[in-house]
Every structure is written in structure tokens, then in C-alpha cells.
Scaffold this motif. Structure first.
Motif, mmCIF file in Angstrom:
data_model
loop_
_atom_site.group_PDB
_atom_site.id
_atom_site.type_symbol
_atom_site.label_atom_id
_atom_site.label_comp_id
_atom_site.label_asym_id
_atom_site.label_seq_id
_atom_site.Cartn_x
_atom_site.Cartn_y
_atom_site.Cartn_z
ATOM 1 N N GLU A 192 0.881 -1.278 0.247
ATOM 2 C CA GLU A 192 -0.008 0.027 -0.042
ATOM 3 C C GLU A 192 0.780 1.377 -0.004
ATOM 4 N N ILE A 193 0.495 2.448 -0.635
ATOM 5 C CA ILE A 193 1.310 3.398 -0.718
ATOM 6 C C ILE A 193 0.323 4.557 -0.020
ATOM 7 N N LEU A 194 0.944 5.089 0.994
ATOM 8 C CA LEU A 194 0.168 6.168 1.987
ATOM 9 C C LEU A 194 0.739 7.553 1.625
ATOM 10 N N PHE A 195 0.295 8.362 0.909
ATOM 11 C CA PHE A 195 0.547 9.684 0.485
ATOM 12 C C PHE A 195 -0.121 10.580 1.484
ATOM 13 N N ILE A 196 0.835 11.247 2.335
ATOM 14 C CA ILE A 196 0.170 12.147 3.206
ATOM 15 C C ILE A 196 0.439 13.740 3.061
ATOM 16 N N ASP A 197 -0.673 14.409 2.346
ATOM 17 C CA ASP A 197 -0.461 15.731 2.070
ATOM 18 C C ASP A 197 -0.461 16.759 3.254
ATOM 19 N N ASP A 198 0.522 17.507 3.373
ATOM 20 C CA ASP A 198 0.682 17.987 4.562
ATOM 21 C C ASP A 198 0.253 19.525 4.143
ATOM 22 N N GLY A 199 -0.729 19.715 3.781
ATOM 23 C CA GLY A 199 -1.361 21.126 3.496
ATOM 24 C C GLY A 199 -0.839 21.993 2.418
ATOM 25 N N SER A 200 -0.504 21.020 1.126
ATOM 26 C CA SER A 200 -0.186 21.648 0.022
ATOM 27 C C SER A 200 -1.190 22.367 -0.591
ATOM 28 N N THR A 201 -0.624 23.600 -1.273
ATOM 29 C CA THR A 201 -1.463 24.783 -1.898
ATOM 30 C C THR A 201 -1.425 24.564 -3.427
ATOM 31 N N ASP A 202 -0.805 23.478 -4.084
ATOM 32 C CA ASP A 202 -0.747 23.210 -5.353
ATOM 33 C C ASP A 202 -1.681 22.249 -5.501
ATOM 34 N N ASP A 203 -1.469 21.460 -6.776
ATOM 35 C CA ASP A 203 -2.362 20.409 -7.085
ATOM 36 C C ASP A 203 -2.236 18.894 -6.653
ATOM 37 N N SER A 204 -1.477 18.925 -5.604
ATOM 38 C CA SER A 204 -1.084 17.659 -5.209
ATOM 39 C C SER A 204 -2.085 16.771 -4.843
ATOM 40 N N TRP A 205 -3.042 17.149 -4.024
ATOM 41 C CA TRP A 205 -4.031 16.296 -3.460
ATOM 42 C C TRP A 205 -4.992 15.932 -4.558
ATOM 43 N N ASN A 206 -5.427 16.715 -5.736
ATOM 44 C CA ASN A 206 -5.724 16.461 -6.806
ATOM 45 C C ASN A 206 -5.234 15.056 -7.550
ATOM 46 N N ILE A 207 -4.030 15.037 -7.751
ATOM 47 C CA ILE A 207 -3.235 14.131 -8.187
ATOM 48 C C ILE A 207 -3.370 12.697 -7.305
ATOM 49 N N LYS A 246 -7.720 6.491 -7.468
ATOM 50 C CA LYS A 246 -8.821 5.975 -8.357
ATOM 51 C C LYS A 246 -8.409 4.911 -9.364
ATOM 52 N N GLU A 247 -7.053 5.170 -9.688
ATOM 53 C CA GLU A 247 -6.477 4.291 -10.615
ATOM 54 C C GLU A 247 -5.820 3.059 -10.037
ATOM 55 N N ASN A 248 -5.343 3.148 -8.960
ATOM 56 C CA ASN A 248 -4.693 2.207 -8.172
ATOM 57 C C ASN A 248 -5.283 2.093 -6.944
ATOM 58 N N PRO A 249 -5.777 0.842 -6.630
ATOM 59 C CA PRO A 249 -6.651 0.653 -5.301
ATOM 60 C C PRO A 249 -5.436 0.423 -4.214
ATOM 61 N N ASN A 250 -4.270 0.221 -4.267
ATOM 62 C CA ASN A 250 -3.244 0.302 -3.342
ATOM 63 C C ASN A 250 -2.875 1.530 -2.766
ATOM 64 N N VAL A 251 -3.196 2.446 -3.573
ATOM 65 C CA VAL A 251 -2.901 3.833 -3.085
ATOM 66 C C VAL A 251 -4.149 4.509 -2.258
ATOM 67 N N LYS A 252 -3.393 5.117 -1.109
ATOM 68 C CA LYS A 252 -4.253 5.807 -0.197
ATOM 69 C C LYS A 252 -3.722 7.224 0.240
ATOM 70 N N GLY A 253 -4.611 8.071 0.523
ATOM 71 C CA GLY A 253 -4.189 9.468 0.658
ATOM 72 C C GLY A 253 -4.773 10.051 1.981
ATOM 73 N N ILE A 254 -4.090 11.250 2.645
ATOM 74 C CA ILE A 254 -4.672 11.675 3.861
ATOM 75 C C ILE A 254 -4.232 13.208 3.537
#
Length: 316
Positions: free
Chosen positions: A35-50, A56-64
Motif C-alpha cells: 500500500e502507498i500512503l501519501f500524506i499531503d501536509d497542507g499542499s497549496t498546489d494540485d498535489s491532492w487532486n493528483i 482511483k487508478e490504483n486501489p493500493n494508493v491511499k491518501g490523507i
């Protein structure tokens, strides 16, 4: 599950797709469940949308996603709390850490039974003045203070047993000292591996010289916490006793001098005109304050509650 890959990030929209593709290639080649856990620490660019698109493309990807920037330690804390893999890999999102190092780190934890393996960027592509020299000084001080013999405390590429990350508290700015926290928690088998360091491909570094100043301050903090975090009265009480002892000796000397002068028939002077009076008074006050600091530390230690350190706005 073999691996959880925890990646804290701040404004890394350019590197995320490439990093994801690289990690997936390594995972597929070695047939890992992950599993890949991306932790977006308050980004102001387009990081979260990516990140949302990758999930959605890869079920092993999770984000916070945090509501605002709380810092790397808080991001790691959130990732560790949700990681389910037998081995947890942490790495930065700027492509300076190579996912090709993951299999060797994983094998060192699984096959050589290391509790924690830290990467060592022996050859760096950073500025010599702004990063390399301060980093060497910082790592030397950390080794001497903590007695953990690592060459690169601040390398983001590390591997942990699941039990390690579930039993340490990463708070404040203590992400630099996770090996020290692990050692203090009883996980003593800590290894190191030389890893490839790559030049930054996109954007600019989010860290400046101030991080080394903060790092040294955190080093003092963790030295204190590792030795007296559970018994603050031992430190403050010891200094309090020393101050009281100096005050007691000064007071005794004042009394002796006064008695000697009275016995000898000399005219006595006011006690307040004797410098020892002020030494005795000052040390007694300082000793009292140190004792109070120790008592307050003990009370806080026994009554503290686990406060919320960050707020999450979204998860995928």
C-alpha cells in the motif's frame, strides 16, 4: 501485507505521478503486496487532486490530506497510525529517494531481523555550504548525544518493523530522531544502508538552514526526554539540592562570621551588607523554583492527555 510505503509531502505535484509509477514498477517486479500512503501536509498546489486520481487508478494508493501544514513529524504520525504492512518504508516525495532501494531495505528487516534500517546518503547532490557541512556537524552531534551510531539521521528513506512504528510517538519536529526514539523504546537492532541520492528534478527544497538550528534544539530536547522524560524531578531536584546546599553553606558562614565578631568585641555590621547574604538568598530562591519545576513536571507527566496534533480534511 508485505509493505506500507509512507510518503509525506508538501507541494510536489510534478513528482507524484513519476514517483507512483516508479514504486509500482518495483512492487510488481518483486511481487510484493503493498500500500502507498501519501500524506499531503497542507499542499497549496494540485498535489491532492493528483493523489485522489492515483487512488482511483490504483486501489493500493491511499491518501490523507491535512487542513494546513502541520509538519513532517505529524504527517509521519498519521501515516504510521494507518500503515498495515509487515515492513514500513518512509521516503520523500521529491524523487531524491530511489524506490529501487526498497527491496534491499525490506530484506534487511525481514531476513536480517533489523528493527529499523536507516538510509545513508553517502554521496549527496546538495549544496556543500547550505546542506552538506551543516548536515555533517548535525549528525556528529546526534551520534555523540544519543549514542546511536548512524551517519545520516535525517535521511527520509528508512525501513521499520510494524511493531516499531506502532510503539513510538513522533511529535513536534522529532522525525529526525526516529532511530533514537526507537532505541529509547527498546528496539536496539538498528542498521544502516548506503542509498543512492539523486538531484532534485522538480521544484525547490522546502527546507532551509533553519532546519539545522531547529534540529540542534530538538536534539537537546530528545536528550532531556530520553534521560529525564519519565522522571523530571531527578534532574530539577538534583539542581535544587545543589542550590540549597550552596545557600545553606553561605548562611552558615554568615552566622559563624557574626558570632566570631561578637565574641571578639568587634562592632557587627548589618547582615545585608555581607555579600554572602545575597548568595544565600538567591540560591535558596533558585533551589525552590527548581523543586517546583520538578514537581510540576511530575504532575503534568501523570495527568497529561493525548491532545489532537493535526486535523485531517480528506482521506481516500
Amino acid at each position: 501485507m508485505n509493505l506500507s510505503i509512507v510518503i509525506p509531502l508538501l507541494n510536489e505535484q510534478e513528482s507524484l505521478p513519476e514517483l507512483h509509477q516508479w514504486i509500482v514498477k518495483v512492487m510488481t517486479t518483486h511481487n510484493y503486496s503493498y500500500e502507498i500512503l501519501f500524506i499531503d501536509d497542507g499542499s497549496t498546489d494540485d498535489s491532492w487532486n493528483i493523489i485522489d486520481g492515483l487512488s482511483k487508478e490504483n486501489p493500493n494508493v491511499k491518501g490523507i490530506r491535512f487542513l494546513r501544514n502541520y509538519g513532517k513529524s505529524q504527517a509521519l504520525h498519521a501515516g504510521f497510525a494507518r500503515a498495515n504492512g509487515d515492513v514500513i518504508i518512509t521516503m520523500d516525495a521529491d524523487l531524491q529517494d530511489s524506490p529501487d532501494e526498497i527491496p534491499d531495505l525490506y530484506n534487511m528487516v525481514i531476513n536480517q531481523d533489523y528493527d529499523l534500517v536507516s538510509g545513508w546518503k553517502k554521496k549527496r547532490y546538495d549544496s556543500v555550504v547550505s546542506k552538506n557541512l551543516p548536515s555533517k556537524l548535525f549528525n556528529w552531534a546526534a551520534r555523540k548525544t544519543s549514542d546511536v551510531q548512524l551517519n545520516d539521521f535525517n535521511c527520509g528513506l528508512k525501513a521499520y518493523k510494524n511493531i516499531v512504528i506502532k510503539n513510538i510517538e513522533v511529535s513536534g519536529e522529532m522525525h529526525r530522531y526516529i532511530p533514537v526514539l526507537a532505541k529509547n523504546a527498546g528496539f536496539g537492532k538498528i542498521g544502516e544502508k548506503v542509498v543512492q541520492h539523486q538531484a532534485r528534478k522538480y521544484g525547490e527544497s522546502k527546507f532551509g538552514m533553519s532546519r539545522f538550528i531547529n534540529g540542534f534544539l530538538d536534539l537537546i530536547t530528545i536528550w532531556f526526554l530520553s534521560r529525564y522524560g519519565k522522571r523530571p524531578m531527578h534532574l530539577f531536584g538534583a539542581f535544587g539540592v545543589l542550590m540549597f546546599l550552596i545557600g545553606f553553606i553561605s548562611t552558615a558562614l554568615i552566622i559563624i562570621f557574626k558570632l566570631v565578631k561578637l565574641y571578639s568585641g568587634y562592632q557587627t555590621i548589618l547582615v545585608t551588607n555581607n555579600p554572602l547574604f545575597y548568595i544565600a538568598l538567591t540560591t535558596m530562591i533558585i533551589g525552590t523554583q527548581l523543586f517546583l519545576a520538578g514537581f510540576l513536571g511530575e504532575i503534568i507527566l501523570r495527568t497529561k492527555s493525548n491532545e489532537e496534533r493535526y486535523k485531517i480534511s480528506k482521506e481516500v
